[in-house]
Design an enzyme around this catalytic site. Structure first.
Site, PDB file in Angstrom:
ATOM      1  N   GLN A 273       0.802  -1.234   0.000  1.00 19.86           N
ATOM      2  CA  GLN A 273       0.000   0.000   0.000  1.00 19.86           C
ATOM      3  C   GLN A 273       0.836   1.287   0.000  1.00 19.86           C
ATOM      4  OE1 GLN A 273      -3.660   0.212   2.593  1.00 19.86           O
ATOM      5  NE2 GLN A 273      -2.484   1.813   3.600  1.00 19.86           N
TER       6      GLN A 273
ATOM      7  N   GLU B 275      -3.783   9.473  -1.354  1.00 19.74           N
ATOM      8  CA  GLU B 275      -3.006  10.276  -0.402  1.00 19.74           C
ATOM      9  C   GLU B 275      -1.991  11.172  -1.086  1.00 19.74           C
ATOM     10  OE1 GLU B 275      -1.333   7.697   2.571  1.00 19.74           O
ATOM     11  OE2 GLU B 275      -3.309   7.163   3.352  1.00 19.74           O
TER      12      GLU B 275
ATOM     13  N   GLU C 136       4.963  -1.568   8.509  1.00 22.36           N
ATOM     14  CA  GLU C 136       3.657  -1.456   9.175  1.00 22.36           C
ATOM     15  C   GLU C 136       2.767  -2.595   8.691  1.00 22.36           C
ATOM     16  OE1 GLU C 136       1.801   2.439   8.740  1.00 22.36           O
ATOM     17  OE2 GLU C 136      -0.189   1.545   8.896  1.00 22.36           O
TER      18      GLU C 136
ATOM     19  N   ASP D  27      -0.894  -1.214  13.021  1.00 32.07           N
ATOM     20  CA  ASP D  27      -1.976  -0.282  12.672  1.00 32.07           C
ATOM     21  C   ASP D  27      -3.285  -1.051  12.794  1.00 32.07           C
ATOM     22  OD1 ASP D  27      -3.757   1.543  11.643  1.00 32.07           O
ATOM     23  OD2 ASP D  27      -3.050   1.431   9.580  1.00 32.07           O
TER      24      ASP D  27
ATOM     25  N   LYS E 182      -4.426   6.609  15.308  1.00 29.49           N
ATOM     26  CA  LYS E 182      -5.484   7.233  14.503  1.00 29.49           C
ATOM     27  C   LYS E 182      -6.692   7.410  15.418  1.00 29.49           C
ATOM     28  CE  LYS E 182      -4.312   4.904  10.119  1.00 29.49           C
ATOM     29  NZ  LYS E 182      -4.585   3.649   9.364  1.00 29.49           N
TER      30      LYS E 182
ATOM     31  N   LYS F 170       2.647  10.810  10.095  1.00 26.16           N
ATOM     32  CA  LYS F 170       2.458  10.282   8.732  1.00 26.16           C
ATOM     33  C   LYS F 170       1.254  11.037   8.174  1.00 26.16           C
ATOM     34  CE  LYS F 170       0.696   5.958   7.722  1.00 26.16           C
ATOM     35  NZ  LYS F 170       0.489   4.641   7.076  1.00 26.16           N
TER      36      LYS F 170
HETATM   37  C1  2PG Z   1      -3.133   3.264   6.710  1.00 30.05           C
HETATM   38  C2  2PG Z   1      -4.013   4.414   6.320  1.00 30.05           C
HETATM   39  C3  2PG Z   1      -3.423   5.766   6.219  1.00 30.05           C
HETATM   40  P1  2PG Z   1      -6.513   4.152   5.627  1.00 30.05           P
HETATM   41  O1  2PG Z   1      -3.413   2.112   6.379  1.00 30.05           O
HETATM   42  O2  2PG Z   1      -2.193   3.457   7.471  1.00 30.05           O
HETATM   43  O3  2PG Z   1      -2.315   5.855   5.368  1.00 30.05           O
HETATM   44  O4  2PG Z   1      -4.929   4.106   5.321  1.00 30.05           O
HETATM   45  O5  2PG Z   1      -6.818   5.511   6.143  1.00 30.05           O
HETATM   46  O6  2PG Z   1      -7.156   3.859   4.304  1.00 30.05           O
HETATM   47  O7  2PG Z   1      -6.782   3.096   6.650  1.00 30.05           O
HETATM   48 MG    MG Z   2      -1.809   1.248   7.791  1.00 30.39          MG
END
Ligand code: 2PG
Ligand code: MG
Length: 373
Positions: free
Chosen positions: A155, A193, A250, A274, A299, A350
């Site tokens: 990703q 992004e 990650e 994450d 997040k 990030k």
């Molecule tokens: C991630 C994020 C942000 P998403 O996987 O870390 O870059 O993606 O917000 O789509 O979960």
């Molecule tokens: Mg992630």
């Protein structure tokens, strides 16, 4: 402070999808917060509700809080945590986070403080961290997976700054991105992004392009393995990434594969959770016990309140894990993620590339705090 009114507005995010903005009014002060959303979501993230459902619930919620006096953002968040249900299913994590941030902004305004300063005072009273320490930046330069429309399964391909945030670092990053853009295969698009997006020979080739910047940066990747359905020999993948000098990884495995995360740490990678940890203290406790990670993505919309975000960060820091405050792929122009990250002394941000409106808003906020304190 009593809450006199709450308004929820339907707004667009950077992907052109609907999201919400929450406005809170208390003692004549009105403040707003808008909420981003992820596309590569972990299944343990708190539950968000759609705008219509939130609107339908709003009058009942207003009635409930009518006469309650909240003297701090923490007290308000504690009320929200209690009221929202285990996974925020009763109110929606998006609505709850909008309330949590908008109310913190109101108190900050009342105390004549910047949001980050108020939060730092409220949560880290006696520490004095950010402006002396500074934060490093993780730049998602080349993208694949669910954020993109190319042939890459991984990703995010990162450059991780060796230097801490400064105007000089921004200039280095801008020049790096320009040089990279000239060298990458064409036609070259940009993904959700703002990362470069085109077809490559294989999943490893982007790192060949990134390796020329190793004087200023280390290499990393968000594998986002939860989203990958193709079968890979993961041992081989990580052997190859090791040879390419990739250091940070990650979500290198799916969200419940704690032991596989652990094994990778012993191969010398810095492993980050994450989807594994989803800003959730209970998930983090498992990861700590199993020694699965070196660092965590933070997040706030994975969990729903500033208070829970702080508890997560504290547990991570108490266990010597580094923290990365992160945007979502579907963003708004709001930049509270910077205030929270600065207040809670994050090691990394990030926040995408500094050349796409909804991401630029975060870069500019970081610069503003850096300059003015
Ligand atoms: C991630 C994020 C942000 P998403 O996987 O870390 O870059 O993606 O917000 O789509 O979960
Ligand atoms: Mg992630």
């Amino acid at each position: 402070m009593k809450i006199e009114n709450i308004q929820v507005n339907k707004i667009l995010d950077s992907r052109g999808e609907w999201t919400i903005e929450v406005e809170v009014e208390s003692e004549g002060i009105k403040e707003k917060a808008s909420i981003p959303s992820g596309k590569s979501r972990g299944s343990y993230e708190a539950i968000c509700l759609d705008y219509e459902t939130i609107q339908k619930n709003l009058p009942y919620f207003l009635k409930e809080i009518e006469n309650i006096d909240f003297d701090s953002s923490q007290r308000f968040d504690e009320f929200l945590i209690e009221r929202a249900g285990k996974n925020k299913e009763k109110l929606g994590a998006n609505f709850v986070l909008g309330l949590s941030i908008a109310f913190a902004r109101i108190i900050a305004k009342k105390e004549n403080l910047e949001l980050w300063k108020y939060l730092k005072k409220e949560y880290f009273e006696k520490t004095n961290t950010f402006l002396r320490e500074g934060n490093k930046l993780i730049i998602n330069t080349i993208g694949g997976g669910v954020h993109s429309f190319n042939n890459l399964d991984i990703q995010e391909y990162w450059l991780v700054s060796k230097e801490k945030f400064s105007e000089n670092l921004i200039n280095i990053i801008l020049n790096t991105i320009k040089t990279l853009e000239e060298k990458l295969p064409k036609p070259l698009g940009k993904n959700d992004e703002g990362a470069f997006c085109t077809d490559f020979k294989d999943n490893y080739e982007p790192f060949i392009y990134l390796s020329q910047f190793e004087e200023d940066f280390e290499l990393g990747a968000d594998i986002a393995a939860n989203q990958i359905n193709k079968k890979f020999d993961w041992n081989k993948v990580y052997e190859s990434l090791k040879k390419l000098n990739v250091i940070y990884l990650e979500d290198p495995y799916k969200e419940d594969e704690f032991e596989n995360f652990t094994n990778l740490r012993f191969k010398g990678f810095k492993v980050i959770g994450d989807d594994l940890t989803v800003t959730n203290v209970e998930r983090l406790k498992i990861a700590i016990e199993k020694k699965s990670i070196d660092g965590v993505i933070v997040k706030p919309n994975q969990i729903g309140t500033i208070k829970e975000t702080f508890d997560f960060v504290k547990l991570a820091k108490d266990n010597n894990l580094f923290t990365i405050f992160s945007h979502r792929s579907g963003e708004t122009n709001d930049n509270w993620i910077i205030d929270l990250g600065v207040a809670f002394d994050t090691d990394y941000f990030k926040i995408g590339v500094p050349m796409q409106g909804e991401r630029v808003s975060k870069w500019n906020r970081l610069m503003e705090i850096f300059k003015n304190g």
